[in-house]
Design a protein around this motif. Structure first.
Motif, PDB file in Angstrom:
ATOM      1  N   LEU A 108      57.914  69.728  80.322  1.00  0.00           N
ATOM      2  CA  LEU A 108      57.615  68.290  80.329  1.00  0.00           C
ATOM      3  C   LEU A 108      58.419  67.617  79.223  1.00  0.00           C
ATOM      4  CD1 LEU A 108      55.856  66.025  81.592  1.00  0.00           C
ATOM      5  CD2 LEU A 108      54.196  66.466  79.752  1.00  0.00           C
ATOM      6  N   ALA A 109      59.424  66.871  79.611  1.00  0.00           N
ATOM      7  CA  ALA A 109      60.312  66.250  78.630  1.00  0.00           C
ATOM      8  C   ALA A 109      59.732  64.933  78.118  1.00  0.00           C
ATOM      9  CB  ALA A 109      61.680  66.001  79.265  1.00  0.00           C
ATOM     10  N   ALA A 110      60.109  64.569  76.917  1.00  0.00           N
ATOM     11  CA  ALA A 110      59.786  63.255  76.371  1.00  0.00           C
ATOM     12  C   ALA A 110      60.721  62.215  77.010  1.00  0.00           C
ATOM     13  CB  ALA A 110      59.950  63.279  74.856  1.00  0.00           C
ATOM     14  N   PRO A 111      60.287  60.955  77.151  1.00  0.00           N
ATOM     15  CA  PRO A 111      58.992  60.448  76.707  1.00  0.00           C
ATOM     16  C   PRO A 111      57.959  60.547  77.829  1.00  0.00           C
ATOM     17  CG  PRO A 111      60.378  58.628  77.395  1.00  0.00           C
ATOM     18  CD  PRO A 111      61.180  59.887  77.637  1.00  0.00           C
ATOM     19  N   ALA A 112      56.945  61.331  77.616  1.00  0.00           N
ATOM     20  CA  ALA A 112      55.824  61.431  78.545  1.00  0.00           C
ATOM     21  C   ALA A 112      54.559  61.113  77.759  1.00  0.00           C
ATOM     22  CB  ALA A 112      55.743  62.837  79.144  1.00  0.00           C
ATOM     23  N   LYS A 113      53.516  60.683  78.454  1.00  0.00           N
ATOM     24  CA  LYS A 113      52.258  60.357  77.792  1.00  0.00           C
ATOM     25  C   LYS A 113      51.438  61.633  77.642  1.00  0.00           C
ATOM     26  CE  LYS A 113      48.354  57.175  77.763  1.00  0.00           C
ATOM     27  NZ  LYS A 113      47.676  56.050  78.451  1.00  0.00           N
ATOM     28  N   ILE A 114      51.075  61.964  76.406  1.00  0.00           N
ATOM     29  CA  ILE A 114      50.400  63.207  76.077  1.00  0.00           C
ATOM     30  C   ILE A 114      49.034  62.916  75.468  1.00  0.00           C
ATOM     31  CG2 ILE A 114      50.501  65.347  74.728  1.00  0.00           C
ATOM     32  CD1 ILE A 114      52.683  65.175  76.771  1.00  0.00           C
ATOM     33  N   LEU A 115      48.027  63.616  75.928  1.00  0.00           N
ATOM     34  CA  LEU A 115      46.718  63.613  75.282  1.00  0.00           C
ATOM     35  C   LEU A 115      46.578  64.899  74.484  1.00  0.00           C
ATOM     36  CD1 LEU A 115      43.777  62.558  74.854  1.00  0.00           C
ATOM     37  CD2 LEU A 115      43.167  63.895  76.896  1.00  0.00           C
ATOM     38  N   GLU A 116      46.375  64.757  73.171  1.00  0.00           N
ATOM     39  CA  GLU A 116      46.070  65.948  72.382  1.00  0.00           C
ATOM     40  C   GLU A 116      44.565  66.096  72.285  1.00  0.00           C
ATOM     41  OE1 GLU A 116      46.792  68.335  68.222  1.00  0.00           O
ATOM     42  OE2 GLU A 116      47.388  66.226  68.301  1.00  0.00           O
ATOM     43  N   VAL A 117      44.056  67.229  72.757  1.00  0.00           N
ATOM     44  CA  VAL A 117      42.624  67.508  72.746  1.00  0.00           C
ATOM     45  C   VAL A 117      42.305  68.361  71.527  1.00  0.00           C
ATOM     46  CG1 VAL A 117      40.719  68.601  73.986  1.00  0.00           C
ATOM     47  CG2 VAL A 117      42.488  67.362  75.257  1.00  0.00           C
ATOM     48  N   GLY A 118      41.605  67.767  70.575  1.00  0.00           N
ATOM     49  CA  GLY A 118      41.299  68.464  69.333  1.00  0.00           C
ATOM     50  C   GLY A 118      42.435  68.322  68.345  1.00  0.00           C
ATOM     51  N   CYS A 119      42.693  67.097  67.897  1.00  0.00           N
ATOM     52  CA  CYS A 119      43.882  66.833  67.069  1.00  0.00           C
ATOM     53  C   CYS A 119      43.697  67.237  65.614  1.00  0.00           C
ATOM     54  CB  CYS A 119      44.269  65.372  67.161  1.00  0.00           C
ATOM     55  SG  CYS A 119      43.070  64.233  66.405  1.00  0.00           S
ATOM     56  N   GLY A 120      42.438  67.442  65.173  1.00  0.00           N
ATOM     57  CA  GLY A 120      42.234  67.770  63.773  1.00  0.00           C
ATOM     58  C   GLY A 120      42.805  66.683  62.869  1.00  0.00           C
ATOM     59  N   PRO A 121      43.440  67.065  61.771  1.00  0.00           N
ATOM     60  CA  PRO A 121      43.975  66.067  60.834  1.00  0.00           C
ATOM     61  C   PRO A 121      45.286  65.425  61.280  1.00  0.00           C
ATOM     62  CG  PRO A 121      44.356  68.274  59.989  1.00  0.00           C
ATOM     63  CD  PRO A 121      43.523  68.434  61.222  1.00  0.00           C
ATOM     64  N   GLY A 122      45.766  65.717  62.485  1.00  0.00           N
ATOM     65  CA  GLY A 122      46.904  64.984  63.037  1.00  0.00           C
ATOM     66  C   GLY A 122      48.263  65.638  62.903  1.00  0.00           C
ATOM     67  N   ARG A 123      48.309  66.905  62.486  1.00  0.00           N
ATOM     68  CA  ARG A 123      49.599  67.577  62.300  1.00  0.00           C
ATOM     69  C   ARG A 123      50.416  67.586  63.587  1.00  0.00           C
ATOM     70  NH1 ARG A 123      49.107  73.784  62.023  1.00  0.00           N
ATOM     71  NH2 ARG A 123      48.895  73.330  64.256  1.00  0.00           N
ATOM     72  N   ASP A 124      49.838  68.087  64.686  1.00  0.00           N
ATOM     73  CA  ASP A 124      50.588  68.199  65.935  1.00  0.00           C
ATOM     74  C   ASP A 124      50.818  66.828  66.569  1.00  0.00           C
ATOM     75  OD1 ASP A 124      50.264  70.839  65.320  1.00  0.00           O
ATOM     76  OD2 ASP A 124      49.552  71.445  67.297  1.00  0.00           O
ATOM     77  N   ALA A 125      49.867  65.916  66.417  1.00  0.00           N
ATOM     78  CA  ALA A 125      50.033  64.580  66.983  1.00  0.00           C
ATOM     79  C   ALA A 125      51.273  63.911  66.398  1.00  0.00           C
ATOM     80  CB  ALA A 125      48.790  63.734  66.715  1.00  0.00           C
ATOM     81  N   ARG A 126      51.440  64.068  65.095  1.00  0.00           N
ATOM     82  CA  ARG A 126      52.624  63.484  64.441  1.00  0.00           C
ATOM     83  C   ARG A 126      53.905  64.150  64.944  1.00  0.00           C
ATOM     84  NH1 ARG A 126      53.381  62.863  57.879  1.00  0.00           N
ATOM     85  NH2 ARG A 126      55.469  61.912  57.920  1.00  0.00           N
ATOM     86  N   LEU A 127      53.882  65.486  65.082  1.00  0.00           N
ATOM     87  CA  LEU A 127      55.054  66.211  65.561  1.00  0.00           C
ATOM     88  C   LEU A 127      55.401  65.796  66.984  1.00  0.00           C
ATOM     89  CD1 LEU A 127      57.145  68.500  65.193  1.00  0.00           C
ATOM     90  CD2 LEU A 127      55.405  70.085  66.030  1.00  0.00           C
ATOM     91  N   LEU A 128      54.401  65.667  67.838  1.00  0.00           N
ATOM     92  CA  LEU A 128      54.639  65.263  69.223  1.00  0.00           C
ATOM     93  C   LEU A 128      55.223  63.847  69.275  1.00  0.00           C
ATOM     94  CD1 LEU A 128      51.347  66.680  70.756  1.00  0.00           C
ATOM     95  CD2 LEU A 128      53.639  67.456  71.353  1.00  0.00           C
ATOM     96  N   ARG A 129      54.699  62.954  68.432  1.00  0.00           N
ATOM     97  CA  ARG A 129      55.236  61.590  68.398  1.00  0.00           C
ATOM     98  C   ARG A 129      56.680  61.588  67.941  1.00  0.00           C
ATOM     99  NH1 ARG A 129      56.136  58.284  64.379  1.00  0.00           N
ATOM    100  NH2 ARG A 129      54.833  59.418  62.876  1.00  0.00           N
ATOM    101  N   GLU A 130      56.982  62.344  66.891  1.00  0.00           N
ATOM    102  CA  GLU A 130      58.346  62.386  66.375  1.00  0.00           C
ATOM    103  C   GLU A 130      59.301  63.033  67.368  1.00  0.00           C
ATOM    104  OE1 GLU A 130      57.804  64.423  62.690  1.00  0.00           O
ATOM    105  OE2 GLU A 130      57.228  62.603  61.595  1.00  0.00           O
ATOM    106  N   THR A 131      58.769  63.856  68.281  1.00  0.00           N
ATOM    107  CA  THR A 131      59.591  64.463  69.326  1.00  0.00           C
ATOM    108  C   THR A 131      59.950  63.457  70.409  1.00  0.00           C
ATOM    109  OG1 THR A 131      58.554  66.599  68.888  1.00  0.00           O
ATOM    110  CG2 THR A 131      59.679  66.382  70.993  1.00  0.00           C
ATOM    111  N   GLY A 132      59.174  62.376  70.491  1.00  0.00           N
ATOM    112  CA  GLY A 132      59.472  61.335  71.472  1.00  0.00           C
ATOM    113  C   GLY A 132      58.387  61.114  72.498  1.00  0.00           C
TER     114      GLY A 132
END
Length: 364
Positions: free
Chosen positions: A204-228
């Motif tokens: 699944l290439a960016a830019p796609a709309k992603i739901l992160e389930v269980g984001c915790g303090p946001g580490r992966d959410a930030r990485l996914l956003r920076e990926t596009g």
């Protein structure tokens, strides 16, 4: 005799013949006593398929022992506005009866109903078999009303209800306390996260709309956003959501077992080390919710610990362990097909390996 490994999961279409076989066998003794049970034997793979198409919220939950389905129950609602979750046609193969599989299925439905906010669970018991009503009453169900059978006028069945029991989620309560400490310990992006993201991007290439389930303090959410990717991050823990603001993505407070997200609204789901905090009896419920919010051909990523059973950590968190093959079957039960799956050693000493899985939703 040693008990074989069991798995509770949602049935896929490929399981329907086995579900029918279990149902017919389970009701044979009842039908021998009364032809009122003849209606059970009108069910076929074709009728199950048609019912599922007509009522997408109806599901079949099964117990699988040694890779054989030995018990099943149907569960669902009759109207979208129902506050009552209904279960019917509880079936356990004669040779597997007495092992608690029927009660296990009913308890699973009760947990699901509670997690999704239903007020009660209901079921029916024919008056011709009072022992069935007595069994449900031992499990906490109470008589609600008497109804006449549409398939056999002049005969009746009892409707029984049991209110749901919404309990404190101890794991979430623990994360509320340890959020900042967790961020300090697990806030860095490790090479294993980057490897998972690379494999995810292949599907699944960016830019796609992603739901992160269980984001915790946001580490992966930030990485996914920076990926596009366009990211929406969800977590049930208020303290974690406060820390996740640094990811600069929309945040949602919610439970993976009852996602406050519209159906078919995202192209991808990212669940890094979050669903492992669910009891096995609720794992398929979260997967079902993931399928619901994914668009057709959408992609999801799961990261789970390898092993069997469940364990409470000393700090108050529940961890459930999963075998790769069991994860694949659980995904199939909710309409998700595995595209990529790999096992890697833990990044911390004295911890079990991780199974990481990427799957996609084939159909609407």
């Amino acid at each position: 005799m040693e008990r074989q490994p069991i798995q509770v999961r949602l049935a896929s279409h490929a399981d329907y013949p086995a579900v029918i076989e279990v149902t017919y066998a389970a009701y044979a003794a009842q039908r021998a006593k009364s032809e009122l049970y003849a209606y059970v034997y009108t069910e076929t793979v074709e009728s199950l398929t048609a019912s599922q198409a007509k009522h997408p919220n109806w599901q079949i939950l099964v117990v699988e022992e040694a890779e054989q389905i030995v018990a099943a129950v149907r569960v669902g609602t009759f109207k979208p506005t129902d506050t009552d979750l209904h279960l019917w046609r509880l079936s356990v193969k004669p040779e597997a009866q007495g092992r608690g599989y029927g009660k296990l299925l009913v308890q699973t439905v009760e947990q699901w109903a509670s997690a999704q906010g239903y007020q009660s669970i209901s079921l029916g018991a024919l008056e011709v078999s009072p022992e069935n009503q007595a069994m449900y009453e031992r499990w906490g169900y109470r008589y609600h009303e008497r109804r006449e059978m549409t398939s056999a006028p002049g005969n009746f069945y009892a409707i029984l209800h049991k209110p749901t029991d919404r309990k404190l989620n101890q794991t979430v309560a623990t994360y509320e306390i340890m959020a900042e400490d967790y961020q300090q310990r697990r806030g860095a992006v490790g090479p294993w996260v980057l490897e998972s993201l690379d494999r995810f991007k292949q599907q699944l290439a960016a830019p796609a709309k992603i739901l992160e389930v269980g984001c915790g303090p946001g580490r992966d959410a930030r990485l996914l956003r920076e990926t596009g990717y366009h990211v929406v991050a969800l977590d049930p823990t208020w303290a974690m959501l406060q820390l996740a603001k640094q990811a600069k993505v929309p945040l949602v407070a919610g439970d993976s077992r009852s996602l406050p997200i519209a159906a078919a609204s995202v192209q991808g789901v990212w669940a890094q080390a979050s669903l492992l905090h669910l009891p096995h009896l609720e794992f398929s419920l979260a997967l079902s919710e993931i399928t619901r919010v994914l668009q057709p051909h959408g992609v999801c990523y799961l990261s789970l610990k390898v092993g069997d059973g469940e364990q409470w950590h000393a700090d108050g968190r529940l961890f459930a362990f999963h075998q790769p093959a069991a994860v694949t079957k659980a995904l199939a039960g909710v309409g998700l097909t595995v595209l990529d799956q790999w096992v890697v050693e833990a990044d911390l000493p004295n911890n079990p390996p991780w199974v990481r899985t990427i799957a996609h939703k084939e159909h609407a």
